[in-house]
Design an enzyme around this catalytic site. Structure first.
Site, mmCIF file in Angstrom:
data_model
loop_
_atom_site.group_PDB
_atom_site.id
_atom_site.type_symbol
_atom_site.label_atom_id
_atom_site.label_comp_id
_atom_site.label_asym_id
_atom_site.label_seq_id
_atom_site.Cartn_x
_atom_site.Cartn_y
_atom_site.Cartn_z
ATOM 1 N N GLY A 12 -37.279 -24.047 3.548
ATOM 2 C CA GLY A 12 -36.707 -22.732 3.871
ATOM 3 C C GLY A 12 -37.214 -22.096 5.153
ATOM 4 O O GLY A 12 -37.199 -20.874 5.275
ATOM 5 N N SER A 13 -37.625 -22.910 6.141
ATOM 6 C CA SER A 13 -38.090 -22.273 7.383
ATOM 7 C C SER A 13 -36.925 -21.617 8.134
ATOM 8 O O SER A 13 -37.109 -20.589 8.795
ATOM 9 C CB SER A 13 -38.840 -23.264 8.272
ATOM 10 O OG SER A 13 -37.966 -24.193 8.853
ATOM 11 N N ASN A 14 -35.731 -22.185 8.041
ATOM 12 C CA ASN A 14 -34.564 -21.530 8.667
ATOM 13 C C ASN A 14 -34.222 -20.232 7.940
ATOM 14 O O ASN A 14 -33.865 -19.236 8.571
ATOM 15 C CB ASN A 14 -33.367 -22.474 8.693
ATOM 16 C CG ASN A 14 -33.435 -23.443 9.858
ATOM 17 O OD1 ASN A 14 -33.221 -23.061 11.012
ATOM 18 N ND2 ASN A 14 -33.760 -24.706 9.588
ATOM 19 N N LYS A 65 -18.102 -31.326 -9.808
ATOM 20 C CA LYS A 65 -18.443 -30.694 -8.528
ATOM 21 C C LYS A 65 -17.601 -29.434 -8.272
ATOM 22 O O LYS A 65 -18.112 -28.409 -7.818
ATOM 23 C CB LYS A 65 -18.210 -31.740 -7.424
ATOM 24 C CG LYS A 65 -18.771 -31.378 -6.087
ATOM 25 C CD LYS A 65 -18.787 -32.579 -5.147
ATOM 26 C CE LYS A 65 -19.043 -32.107 -3.728
ATOM 27 N NZ LYS A 65 -19.201 -33.180 -2.759
ATOM 28 N N MET A 90 -29.269 -29.473 0.526
ATOM 29 C CA MET A 90 -29.210 -30.929 0.635
ATOM 30 C C MET A 90 -28.067 -31.558 -0.166
ATOM 31 O O MET A 90 -28.237 -32.616 -0.770
ATOM 32 C CB MET A 90 -30.552 -31.536 0.216
ATOM 33 C CG MET A 90 -31.724 -31.075 1.069
ATOM 34 S SD MET A 90 -31.442 -31.289 2.841
ATOM 35 C CE MET A 90 -31.607 -33.055 2.941
ATOM 36 N N ARG A 91 -26.932 -30.886 -0.180
ATOM 37 C CA ARG A 91 -25.765 -31.441 -0.871
ATOM 38 C C ARG A 91 -24.543 -31.305 0.012
ATOM 39 O O ARG A 91 -24.483 -30.392 0.841
ATOM 40 C CB ARG A 91 -25.481 -30.686 -2.170
ATOM 41 C CG ARG A 91 -26.527 -30.894 -3.210
ATOM 42 C CD ARG A 91 -26.281 -30.093 -4.464
ATOM 43 N NE ARG A 91 -27.411 -30.281 -5.336
ATOM 44 C CZ ARG A 91 -27.555 -31.315 -6.167
ATOM 45 N NH1 ARG A 91 -26.590 -32.215 -6.286
ATOM 46 N NH2 ARG A 91 -28.646 -31.449 -6.890
ATOM 47 N N ASN A 107 -23.648 -24.291 8.801
ATOM 48 C CA ASN A 107 -24.729 -25.233 8.517
ATOM 49 C C ASN A 107 -25.511 -25.506 9.796
ATOM 50 O O ASN A 107 -24.953 -25.416 10.893
ATOM 51 C CB ASN A 107 -24.135 -26.548 7.991
ATOM 52 C CG ASN A 107 -25.211 -27.563 7.634
ATOM 53 O OD1 ASN A 107 -26.200 -27.235 6.975
ATOM 54 N ND2 ASN A 107 -25.041 -28.801 8.078
ATOM 55 N N HIS A 109 -27.669 -28.558 11.637
ATOM 56 C CA HIS A 109 -27.921 -29.999 11.549
ATOM 57 C C HIS A 109 -28.900 -30.407 12.655
ATOM 58 O O HIS A 109 -28.720 -30.005 13.816
ATOM 59 C CB HIS A 109 -26.607 -30.772 11.687
ATOM 60 C CG HIS A 109 -26.798 -32.238 11.561
ATOM 61 N ND1 HIS A 109 -27.037 -32.851 10.349
ATOM 62 C CD2 HIS A 109 -26.856 -33.218 12.496
ATOM 63 C CE1 HIS A 109 -27.214 -34.143 10.537
ATOM 64 N NE2 HIS A 109 -27.110 -34.392 11.832
HETATM 65 C C1 GRF Z 1 -33.638 -28.660 8.927
HETATM 66 O O1 GRF Z 1 -34.105 -29.747 9.675
HETATM 67 C C2 GRF Z 1 -32.148 -28.536 9.071
HETATM 68 O O2 GRF Z 1 -31.687 -28.934 10.321
HETATM 69 C C3 GRF Z 1 -31.628 -29.470 7.997
HETATM 70 O O3 GRF Z 1 -32.531 -29.332 6.940
HETATM 71 C C4 GRF Z 1 -33.798 -28.896 7.426
HETATM 72 C C5 GRF Z 1 -34.132 -27.640 6.698
HETATM 73 O O4 GRF Z 1 -35.410 -27.177 7.000
HETATM 74 N N1 GRF Z 1 -30.271 -29.131 7.640
HETATM 75 P P1 GRF Z 1 -35.893 -25.795 6.402
HETATM 76 O O5 GRF Z 1 -35.780 -25.911 4.873
HETATM 77 O O6 GRF Z 1 -35.012 -24.712 6.931
HETATM 78 O O7 GRF Z 1 -37.321 -25.627 6.828
#
Ligand code: GRF
Length: 214
Positions: A12-14, A65, A90-91, A107, A109
């Protein structure tokens, strides 16, 4: 003020960078809910620390789903969510959620799409010997990392880079361009025309949106 819903599966750093950018006033937004498929996700701690409601919704409790993602869509709509953020979810998102939020799911990436979609974008870049990689914020469509590209940031790839060292360099850019994409969306500066995203900006903004290699 823009109402956001965040879906995350892990660290969850983003998610944190969005929280921080709201707190600093850079983003005029509120996060209505964190939805996770993983009860062990560290993102849950981050939500708790910031008084953000969390829902743990496991696909195991749904027949298929479509039903899983319809339920998630209802939870988001019920909280007035206008933009859905996939922050390390992650899905592969199902069509019932995508249809409920057309061009309203973003999203991030960790590669310069359309290169290296799917898992381990950073490892794919290192293994393929590319000299430049980066990250991409895109709208989500029914493919895997195929939706309209909103913003990209590039970073160099060095001879001695490993998956970890490159991931770190890319992550710093993720934390910059994801909030920027949300800001542009909240200001009504993003238009989608087919596969293309048009960003309304002044020429002077080009350096912010397309920064030099860092
Ligand atoms: C990041 O590398 C993002 O690009 C990918 O998943 C990772 C998530 O990292 N989709 P975080 O959980 O936000 O730290």
């Amino acid at each position: 003020m823009l109402t956001i819903g965040v879906l995350a599966s892990g660290r969850g750093s983003n998610f944190q960078s969005i929280i921080d950018n709201i707190e600093s006033g850079y983003l005029n937004a509120r996060i209505a809910v964190l939805i996770t498929d993983n009860p062990k996700a560290y993102a849950i701690e981050r939500a708790k620390n910031n008084n953000i409601e969390t829902l743990i919704i496991s696909p195991k409790n749904f027949p298929d789903k479509d039903a899983y993602y319809s339920h998630i869509a209802e939870e988001l709509k019920g909280r007035g969510v206008e933009l859905v953020i996939l922050a390390g979810f992650m899905r592969v998102v199902g069509k019932t959620l995508i249809q409920a939020f057309p061009n309203k799911i973003m999203n991030i990436h960790p590669a310069l799409l359309p290169s290296f979609p799917g898992l381990h974008g950073q490892k794919q870049a290192v293994d393929n010997g590319v000299k430049i990689s980066g990250c991409t914020v895109h709208f989500v469509d029914e493919g895997v990392d195929t939706g309209p590209i909103i913003i990209q940031a590039a970073v160099p790839v060095y001879n001695d880079d490993t998956e970890d060292s490159l991931s770190e360099r890319i992550l710093r850019q993720e934390h910059r361009i994801f909030p920027l994409a949300i800001k542009l969306f909240s200001e009504g500066k993003i238009t989608v025309k087919g596969k293309k995203v048009i960003i309304k900006s002044k020429k002077e903004d080009a350096v912010i949106i397309n920064p030099p290699l860092l």
